[in-house]
Design an enzyme around this catalytic site. Sequence first.
Site, PDB file in Angstrom:
ATOM      1  N   GLY A 262       6.341  -1.727   8.078  1.00  0.00           N
ATOM      2  CA  GLY A 262       5.968  -0.438   7.504  1.00  0.00           C
ATOM      3  C   GLY A 262       7.067   0.609   7.496  1.00  0.00           C
ATOM      4  CD  GLU A 304       4.344  -8.755  11.578  1.00  0.00           C
ATOM      5  OE1 GLU A 304       3.636  -7.974  10.921  1.00  0.00           O
ATOM      6  OE2 GLU A 304       3.889  -9.717  12.185  1.00  0.00           O
ATOM      7  N   GLY A 306       9.221  -5.539   5.799  1.00  0.00           N
ATOM      8  CA  GLY A 306       9.201  -6.225   4.508  1.00  0.00           C
ATOM      9  C   GLY A 306      10.067  -5.432   3.539  1.00  0.00           C
ATOM     10  NE  ARG A 307       7.097  -0.611   2.074  1.00  0.00           N
ATOM     11  CZ  ARG A 307       6.127  -0.471   1.164  1.00  0.00           C
ATOM     12  NH1 ARG A 307       6.354   0.200   0.073  1.00  0.00           N
ATOM     13  NH2 ARG A 307       4.944  -1.005   1.377  1.00  0.00           N
ATOM     14  NE  ARG A 344       5.332  -0.039  -3.881  1.00  0.00           N
ATOM     15  CZ  ARG A 344       5.774   1.190  -3.707  1.00  0.00           C
ATOM     16  NH1 ARG A 344       6.633   1.713  -4.570  1.00  0.00           N
ATOM     17  NH2 ARG A 344       5.395   1.917  -2.685  1.00  0.00           N
ATOM     18  CE1 TYR A 348      -0.646   0.441  -2.501  1.00  0.00           C
ATOM     19  CE2 TYR A 348       1.437  -0.262  -3.459  1.00  0.00           C
ATOM     20  CZ  TYR A 348       0.270  -0.546  -2.776  1.00  0.00           C
ATOM     21  OH  TYR A 348       0.024  -1.838  -2.376  1.00  0.00           O
ATOM     22  CB  CYS A 375      -3.370  -2.075 -23.850  1.00  0.00           C
ATOM     23  SG  CYS A 375      -2.475  -2.945 -25.129  1.00  0.00           S
TER      24      CYS A 375
HETATM   25  C1  PLP Z   1       0.840  -7.477   8.857  1.00  0.00           C
HETATM   26  C2  PLP Z   1       1.930  -6.878   8.039  1.00  0.00           C
HETATM   27  N1  PLP Z   1       3.183  -6.891   8.529  1.00  0.00           N
HETATM   28  C3  PLP Z   1       4.205  -6.375   7.834  1.00  0.00           C
HETATM   29  C4  PLP Z   1       4.013  -5.819   6.587  1.00  0.00           C
HETATM   30  C5  PLP Z   1       5.205  -5.277   5.852  1.00  0.00           C
HETATM   31  O1  PLP Z   1       5.088  -3.937   5.550  1.00  0.00           O
HETATM   32  P1  PLP Z   1       6.334  -3.206   4.895  1.00  0.00           P
HETATM   33  O2  PLP Z   1       6.746  -4.000   3.734  1.00  0.00           O
HETATM   34  O3  PLP Z   1       5.847  -1.863   4.531  1.00  0.00           O
HETATM   35  O4  PLP Z   1       7.415  -3.199   5.960  1.00  0.00           O
HETATM   36  C6  PLP Z   1       2.722  -5.761   6.051  1.00  0.00           C
HETATM   37  C7  PLP Z   1       2.490  -5.156   4.729  1.00  0.00           C
HETATM   38  O5  PLP Z   1       1.426  -5.052   4.213  1.00  0.00           O
HETATM   39  C8  PLP Z   1       1.645  -6.310   6.793  1.00  0.00           C
HETATM   40  O6  PLP Z   1       0.401  -6.306   6.324  1.00  0.00           O
END
Ligand code: PLP
Length: 447
Positions: A262, A304, A306-307, A344, A348, A375
């Site tokens: 996150g 964890e 991701g983005r 997105r 969002y 459309c």
């Molecule tokens: C369990 C879990 N971990 C990690 C992430 C990664 O979040 P982000 O991409 O915002 O870092 C998510 C995103 O939905 C998630 O659900």
Amino acid sequence: MTLLEIFPSLRSGMTSPRLDSTVWPCETHYDDLGQITVGGVVLADIADQYGTPTYVLDETEVRRRCQAYRKYFPDAEVIYAAKAMLTKGIVRWVAEEGLSVDVCSAGELAIALAAGVDPARIVLHGSGKPLSELESAMKAGVDRIVIDSLTEVTLLSAVATRKQQVLLRLSPDIDVHGHPAVRTGVIDQKFGFPLGSTAAKEAIDRVMRQPMLELVGLHCHLGSQICDPDFYGEAIRRLVAEMSRVEHEYGVTLPQLDIGGGHAVAYRCGDVEMDLSMLADIIEDALDAACALNHFARPRISLEPGRAIVARAGVTLYRVMTVKHIEGGRTFVIVDGGMNDNPRVALYGARYDAVVANRHPTGPHMTATVAGRYCEAGDILAADVQLPTDLRPGEVLAIPCTGAYHHSLASTYNGVGRPPVISVHEGRCHEMIRRETSADLLARDLG
Ligand SMILES: Cc1ncc(COP(=O)(O)O)c(C=O)c1O
């Protein structure tokens, strides 16, 4: 003649806020002709070769972000949340950089395994994992499964053919005040169990009584686009207290604490991103304090992101289809992509910048809204951006910071196939994912 026309090389030395390194990949420049290059490749050339829309991904930027996490969190396990963007190539890069991989379906698991990721470095997530996915994960030998419901305890126990390590997902009642769709640390949402609730205690109890399941830790994920590292400190304090309670009740010391992802990225110039150094300090301090207070052995932290690994590495290219000045209204720049490749904005309310990639415009600019071809009136990519007044159909627009949750969230609405993913690295490009064709769409339609 302008000075830039006489001395084109001046352009590469020009600083432009549109190429702000917090938003664009680090290897982004203007070349001598005023075209934007990423990873040493001219974006307009990619548009010519592979068509548009096209996702471009800078390998160096992905690797740099992985390396930054490893540097700031040397003792933690950094797990790439593959839902942000998953191709075999990307998971190979992140695995080579020492990250583990989090998958949330049998499909994501299959891609990670096909890329050669060691199952011992894979964690499975998901709020409604079907039995078949739990079986696939077991069979593949994934290291950990994050349990999200009481039903899953039952299902997992039923399919376990060997001892399976599990984590339990808890919501620690922390509101990060983000978009409701990505606020997952609060009690009233669908993931996991509320910390301290009867259901959470029941889940821990059931797992403890299952001989084939080994509870190795607790998990939480507070939400996305979190800028304030204090939220993670608070999560650690609350979850370590719960780990201590488990130790007292069951005599089991849980060795792992996964605090999710996150971490915020900057989508536009001036946006705040997560400061990894501050986050590292806050995690350390919170761990020290919580473990001392609860007389609990320090667990290993997992993160964890991701983005934060892939968002800035991505740039999406579009071709301008038309420019429309609505009398008494806005100026729309209609491009050949839109909400299918970037949902997105609609999901969002995300905001993006857009720039011309095939030339460095030096003349007057207008305020325009970049809209897609689909459309839906809400098919907007970038509202109120500055674009040259002489923008013409056929020119190439680039939207930066589109590496996360674009390719992975893409759809085929209006029967338009999904874009290719082209990686760039040291002046070369590589087609990681090819464009989806009408034949691909028809192949699924059995009549
Ligand atoms: C369990 C879990 N971990 C990690 C992430 C990664 O979040 P982000 O991409 O915002 O870092 C998510 C995103 O939905 C998630 O659900």
